[in-house]
Structure formats: structure tokens, C-alpha cells
Design an enzyme around this catalytic site. Structure first.
Site, PDB file in Angstrom:
ATOM      1  N   GLY A  20       0.871  -0.727   0.246  1.00  0.00           N
ATOM      2  CA  GLY A  20       0.131  -0.213  -0.048  1.00  0.00           C
ATOM      3  C   GLY A  20       1.104   1.140  -0.046  1.00  0.00           C
ATOM      4  O   GLY A  20       0.800   2.251  -0.568  1.00  0.00           O
ATOM      5  N   ARG A  24       7.387   1.929   0.940  1.00  0.00           N
ATOM      6  CA  ARG A  24       7.746   0.400   1.498  1.00  0.00           C
ATOM      7  C   ARG A  24       7.974   0.155   0.426  1.00  0.00           C
ATOM      8  O   ARG A  24       9.338  -1.130   0.493  1.00  0.00           O
ATOM      9  CB  ARG A  24       6.590   0.098   2.014  1.00  0.00           C
ATOM     10  CG  ARG A  24       7.686  -1.644   2.366  1.00  0.00           C
ATOM     11  CD  ARG A  24       5.961  -2.439   3.381  1.00  0.00           C
ATOM     12  NE  ARG A  24       4.847  -1.677   3.918  1.00  0.00           N
ATOM     13  CZ  ARG A  24       3.958  -1.934   4.114  1.00  0.00           C
ATOM     14  NH1 ARG A  24       2.886  -2.730   3.319  1.00  0.00           N
ATOM     15  NH2 ARG A  24       3.058  -1.121   5.145  1.00  0.00           N
ATOM     16  N   ARG A  43       1.612  10.948  -9.175  1.00  0.00           N
ATOM     17  CA  ARG A  43       1.334  11.365  -7.940  1.00  0.00           C
ATOM     18  C   ARG A  43       2.223  10.726  -6.711  1.00  0.00           C
ATOM     19  O   ARG A  43       1.311  10.633  -5.593  1.00  0.00           O
ATOM     20  CB  ARG A  43      -0.289  10.993  -7.437  1.00  0.00           C
ATOM     21  CG  ARG A  43      -1.189  11.288  -8.841  1.00  0.00           C
ATOM     22  CD  ARG A  43      -2.115  10.990  -9.177  1.00  0.00           C
ATOM     23  NE  ARG A  43      -3.529  11.097  -9.631  1.00  0.00           N
ATOM     24  CZ  ARG A  43      -4.711  11.720  -9.463  1.00  0.00           C
ATOM     25  NH1 ARG A  43      -5.018  11.782  -7.939  1.00  0.00           N
ATOM     26  NH2 ARG A  43      -5.262  12.152  -9.893  1.00  0.00           N
ATOM     27  N   ARG A  87       0.494  -9.150  -2.889  1.00  0.00           N
ATOM     28  CA  ARG A  87       0.610  -7.735  -2.143  1.00  0.00           C
ATOM     29  C   ARG A  87       1.084  -8.068  -0.967  1.00  0.00           C
ATOM     30  O   ARG A  87       0.896  -9.076  -0.429  1.00  0.00           O
ATOM     31  CB  ARG A  87      -1.490  -7.688  -1.365  1.00  0.00           C
ATOM     32  CG  ARG A  87      -1.306  -6.863  -0.731  1.00  0.00           C
ATOM     33  CD  ARG A  87      -2.633  -6.160  -0.050  1.00  0.00           C
ATOM     34  NE  ARG A  87      -2.948  -5.815   0.640  1.00  0.00           N
ATOM     35  CZ  ARG A  87      -2.202  -4.268   2.092  1.00  0.00           C
ATOM     36  NH1 ARG A  87      -1.281  -3.677   0.554  1.00  0.00           N
ATOM     37  NH2 ARG A  87      -2.390  -4.151   3.548  1.00  0.00           N
ATOM     38  N   SER A  90       0.470  -4.410   4.851  1.00  0.00           N
ATOM     39  CA  SER A  90       0.521  -4.669   6.729  1.00  0.00           C
ATOM     40  C   SER A  90      -1.241  -4.917   6.899  1.00  0.00           C
ATOM     41  O   SER A  90      -1.853  -4.641   6.933  1.00  0.00           O
ATOM     42  CB  SER A  90       0.993  -3.544   8.208  1.00  0.00           C
ATOM     43  OG  SER A  90      -0.358  -2.328   7.530  1.00  0.00           O
ATOM     44  N   ASP A 204      -0.717  -4.323  14.250  1.00  0.00           N
ATOM     45  CA  ASP A 204      -1.303  -4.176  15.060  1.00  0.00           C
ATOM     46  C   ASP A 204      -1.904  -4.774  15.294  1.00  0.00           C
ATOM     47  O   ASP A 204      -2.443  -5.644  15.020  1.00  0.00           O
ATOM     48  CB  ASP A 204      -1.798  -2.778  15.204  1.00  0.00           C
ATOM     49  CG  ASP A 204      -2.321  -2.522  13.944  1.00  0.00           C
ATOM     50  OD1 ASP A 204      -1.942  -2.416  12.840  1.00  0.00           O
ATOM     51  OD2 ASP A 204      -3.729  -2.549  13.416  1.00  0.00           O
ATOM     52  N   ARG A 217       6.643  -0.138   9.576  1.00  0.00           N
ATOM     53  CA  ARG A 217       5.513  -0.597   8.678  1.00  0.00           C
ATOM     54  C   ARG A 217       5.957  -0.489   7.908  1.00  0.00           C
ATOM     55  O   ARG A 217       5.811  -1.307   6.449  1.00  0.00           O
ATOM     56  CB  ARG A 217       4.064  -0.177   8.945  1.00  0.00           C
ATOM     57  CG  ARG A 217       3.492  -0.439   9.813  1.00  0.00           C
ATOM     58  CD  ARG A 217       2.100   0.333  10.540  1.00  0.00           C
ATOM     59  NE  ARG A 217       1.757  -0.238  11.716  1.00  0.00           N
ATOM     60  CZ  ARG A 217       0.569   0.390  12.169  1.00  0.00           C
ATOM     61  NH1 ARG A 217      -0.590   0.047  11.383  1.00  0.00           N
ATOM     62  NH2 ARG A 217       0.508   0.004  13.532  1.00  0.00           N
TER      63      ARG A 217
END
Ligand SMILES: O=P(O)(O)O[C@H]1O[C@H](CO)[C@@H](O)[C@H]1O
Ligand SMILES: O=c1cc[nH]c(=O)[nH]1
Length: 234
Positions: A20, A24, A43, A87, A90, A204, A217
Site C-alpha cells: 500500500g 515501502r 502522484r 500484495r 500490513s 497492530d 511498517r
């Protein structure tokens, strides 16, 4: 080039890892790829192509939530010919045994809705991972003695839920963790006849409220990246 991806034709590999978080993607490309080249900045949604153990691979951000992932996955598949999309995200643990930094392989992804809900109408389509990728990822995870769980996850439209009853029922039915993209990725893969998997790291816990900071993350989920790469090229 597409509206949202600035890569030239041929600059995206057949295999694409999709976190996401675009940062990362940058960290993982710099850490795990040889000859990583930035192929998208539109973007700020960073994409890098390089090689891993001689295999050409791209890592490209999806943004947060299914509508954002849908834009990038559609363009990667339809315009750039991506055939394997994994994908690397997290997730919030739901079960007592889904602990911080555990790996979750999403065999299926339950949701209240997805961007595809309108086409399915009354049908409750079951979004599933590609079995070959799933089994390869499980082998890769166990070979490195990772704490790994395989099963159903929740792909949510909200990070801050106002429906704790959803969490309670999904937990009661064995759902392992919550994230925000996998269900739509699996549906798009089914629609276009490509392979998809979500390899997640518990960042989490929804019940205990333990949580890792954002830097972790972004830059510390290397085990998940390596499991995804090993699964893709096994
Ligand atoms: O860490 P990523 O891959 O962004 O995934 C999870 O984190 C974001 C929410 O913080 C959502 O995108 C969710 O799916
Ligand atoms: O969607 C997500 C991702 C990580 N952690 C959460 O609690 N929710």
C-alpha cells in the site's frame, strides 16, 4: 504510459509486488533488488523495477483502500501485462494467536463491499488467492521458520471502524486479520486470469491495541517481501 503510471512500455515486469505504502516500495526495491530503477512517480505512487536472484520484478505502491488498488492493478494488468501480483501489506490482528510481526497468507478475503460489488449484484463472490502462489509462500515461510498463519482475512473499506460488531463476528468465524485491499486484488485477478496473493505482516492488534510505529511498517517487514519473492519465482 497510463493516466496513473508513468512507466514506458516494457518497464513493468510480469511479476509485481504491491505494498500500500509507496515508501515501502522504495525501501524494498533498494534493499532486495539489484539494479532497481524508478519507473513511476506519478502522484508520488512509486514503482521500481529491478532483478531478484536474476528474475525481473517490479514493486509498485497501491495506495490505501480498494478503489486505489483497483486503479493501479487494472493498469498494471491491462496496460502493462502484469501476470503475477502479490500484495505485501500490513494488517491488524484479530485472533489471540495473530501476534505482532506474524505473517498472514490470505487464502481468502471477506468484505462488506468492494469496487466490484456493483457487478456481482446479489452474488457473494468468494475472492481467493492463487493456490500455487499460496502453497509456495507457505513453503517459503516455514522454511525460514516464520510464524505464519493461512486463512481468511477481512478487507475493510475503513481503517477506523464504527462497527465493532463486524470485528466480533469475523473474529468468531476465524478471520485472522484486517487490511484494506486484498479482496479487490483477488477479484481483479480472477477477472483477468492472472495470479494474485496477499502476504501480510501483523503491524497492530485490534483487540490488544499493540501497534508498531509507521517507520517499522515502512522499513522492517523484509521477511514478508522475501517470502513474496520466493513464492513468485518458485
Ligand atoms: O501497509 P499497507 O500495505 O498500506 O496496508 C494496510 O495499511 C493501510 C492502513 O494503514 C491500508 O492500506 C491497509 O491495507
Ligand atoms: O487495515 C489495517 C492495516 C493495518 N492495521 C489495521 O488495523 N488495519
Amino acid at each position: 504510459m497510463t493516466i496513473h503510471i508513468g512507466a514506458q512500455p516494457g518497464e513493468i515486469a510480469d511479476t509485481v509486488l504491491m505494498p500500500g505504502d509507496p515508501l515501502r516500495a522504495e525501501w524494498a526495491a533498494r534493499t532486495f533488488f539489484q539494479d532497481a530503477t524508478c519507473v513511476n512517480r506519478v502522484r508520488g505512487m512509486l514503482g521500481y523495477t529491478g532483478t531478484w536472484r536474476g528474475h525481473r520484478v517490479t514493486i509498485h505502491g497501491s495506495g490505501m483502500g480498494m478503489p486505489s488498488l483497483s486503479i493501479y492493478a487494472n493498469e498494471l494488468i491491462r496496460d502493462y501485462g502484469a501476470r503475477t501480483l502479490i500484495r505485501v501489506g500490513s494488517a491488524g490482528g484479530y485472533q489471540p494467536h495473530t501476534r505482532l510481526r506474524d505473517i498472514v497468507l490470505a487464502q481468502g478475503a471477506t468484505s462488506v463491499s468492494t469496487p466490484s460489488s456493483t457487478i456481482f449484484r446479489e452474488v457473494n463472490f468468494a475472492p481467493l488467492a492463487d493456490f500455487g502462489l499460496l502453497s509456495a509462500a507457505y513453503r517459503a515461510a516455514t522454511a525460514r521458520s516464520a510464524r505464519v498463519h493461512v486463512g481468511n482475512i477481512h478487507s475493510s473499506d475503513t481503517f477506523y471502524t464504527e462497527r465493532p460488531d463486524h470485528v466480533a463476528e469475523l473474529t468468531r468465524h476465524g478471520v485472522l486479520a484486517v487490511e484494506m485491499e486484498a479482496a479487490e486484488l483477488y477479484i481483479l485477478a480472477a477477472r483477468h486470469g492472472v495470479r494474485a496473493l496477499a502476504v501480510l505482516t501483523v503491524s497492530d492488534h485490534i483487540v490488544t491495541h499493540e501497534a508498531l510505529p509507521s517507520e517499522d511498517r515502512e522499513q522492517s517487514f523484509g521477511e514478508m517481501i522475501e517470502i513474496a519473492l520466493e513464492a513468485a519465482f518458485t
